[in-house]
Design an enzyme around this catalytic site. Structure first.
Site: not given
Ligand code: NAD
Ligand code: UDP
Length: 310
Positions: A36, A56, A92, A145, A149, A186
């Site tokens: 982040g 952390d 984490t 991951y 989770k 992503r």
């Molecule tokens: P992100 O990487 O932008 O945010 C995660 C935050 O957690 C970051 O700011 C990072 O610095 C902090 N962090 C990580 N490990 C830490 C630790 N040990 N101590 C303190 N802070 C820590 O990711 P995001 O997309 O905002 O995801 C947020 C949450 O939502 C995550 O738990 C992720 O697994 C979950 N999630 C997100 C998505 C998505 O599509 N964005 C999908 C499924 C689950």
């Molecule tokens: N992906 C892709 N090109 C990229 C990054 C991702 O084709 O440069 C694909 C990846 O293989 C996956 C989908 O896009 O099938 C979503 O990827 P992302 O990493 O966003 O999320 P997740 O795999 O965790 O769903």
């Protein structure tokens, strides 16, 4: 309401900070900035209802309670990030969940876990309902991951059963929007950065694998709905609008007007072939469903990245 958010300087966490501050919460944001950035919360500096603690969560958290809500959103979340930080991700999800939960136990706070569609692994059932138990490759590269989770959900329910901890488990599906980190690997930030720079979009494999993308505004509404509900069991929060990755690439090219082409690269090991949430539970129990058309969300997100890159 006094609320602690771990991962509050990340993409989703920072939007949650904004959303809850708007609803009168006082927020303590705990983040170690591993993926982040303080950039995401810079606009909150000086807000008397907001404080940031750089920490952390795998180490015991000494922030003074009590809290009404504790939201555990800390975790690397992009496949590239958790590939780079495999052990940190496992810790984490496990130790971090235990430490964060301590805070809710002390003050009787409601604990919300940010879980993920990755608990379903490379799913053999489609769409994914909450009662599907998943297909995770235990020793595969994504397992750090997925299993973290899955463990986090298990320990959350164990505390609920043993200590009557009040819990909510959100199984979040692919979400996108402003404040995603450029370079986090992503698909949406990657395609957008490539389109803005006039580079070819890197589609992994043939791009026939599917995902269902939810705009952050809908996601935050869904998460809040779950937070204030009385639903203990896990709930899928995501947008069921499923599409192949190649179609997403074409859409980004169209919206951006970029003259880029498509470059096919190898599909990473374990990349799920399809993903789409069954959101019946969220619809029935939370009266929630996403409303933002993909084109609208992508257009707003593209503007954000364009400004950022300028
Ligand atoms: P992100 O990487 O932008 O945010 C995660 C935050 O957690 C970051 O700011 C990072 O610095 C902090 N962090 C990580 N490990 C830490 C630790 N040990 N101590 C303190 N802070 C820590 O990711 P995001 O997309 O905002 O995801 C947020 C949450 O939502 C995550 O738990 C992720 O697994 C979950 N999630 C997100 C998505 C998505 O599509 N964005 C999908 C499924 C689950
Ligand atoms: N992906 C892709 N090109 C990229 C990054 C991702 O084709 O440069 C694909 C990846 O293989 C996956 C989908 O896009 O099938 C979503 O990827 P992302 O990493 O966003 O999320 P997740 O795999 O965790 O769903």
């Amino acid at each position: 309401m006094r609320t602690l958010i771990t991962g509050g300087a990340g993409f989703l966490g920072s939007h949650l900070c904004d959303y809850l501050l708007d609803r009168g919460h006082t927020i303590v944001c705990v983040d170690n900035l591993i993926t982040g950035s303080t950039h995401n919360i810079a606009h909150l500096a000086g807000n008397k209802n907001f404080s940031f603690v750089e920490h952390d969560v795998t180490e015991p958290i000494s922030v003074k309670g009590p809290f009404d809500y504790v939201l555990h959103f800390a975790s690397p979340a992009s496949p590239m990030d958790y590939g780079k930080y495999p052990l940190e991700t496992l810790m984490t999800g496990s130790l971090g969940t235990r430490n964060t939960r301590e805070l809710s136990l002390e003050g009787g706070a409601r604990f919300m876990l940010a879980s993920t569609s990755e608990v379903y692994g490379d799913p053999l059932e489609h769409p994914q309902r909450e009662d599907y138990h998943g297909n995770v490759d235990i020793t595969g590269p994504r397992a750090v991951y997925d299993e973290a989770k899955r463990f986090a959900e298990t320990i959350t329910m164990a505390y609920h059963r043993k200590h009557r901890l009040d819990v909510r488990i959100a199984r979040i599906f692919n979400t996108y929007g402003p404040r995603m980190r450029l370079g986090d690997g992503r698909v949406i930030p990657t395609f957008m950065e490539q389109a803005i720079n006039g580079e070819d979009l890197t589609v992994f494999g043939r791009g026939t694998q599917t995902r269902s993308f939810c705009y952050y505004r809908d996601m935050v509404e869904g998460l809040y709905g779950l937070l204030i509900s009385d639903v203990i069991e896990p709930v899928n929060i995501g947008d069921p609008n499923e599409m192949p990755v190649i179609e997403l690439a074409m859409m980004v090219l169209e919206i951006s007007g970029a003259g880029s082409g498509i470059k096919h690269l190898d599909l990473p090991k374990g990349d799920p072939k399809m993903r789409k949430p069954d959101i019946s539970r969220a619809k029935n129990l939370l009266a929630w469903e996403p409303l933002t058309p993909l084109e609208e969300g992508l257009t707003e997100t593209l503007s954000y990245f364009q400004e950022l890159l300028e």
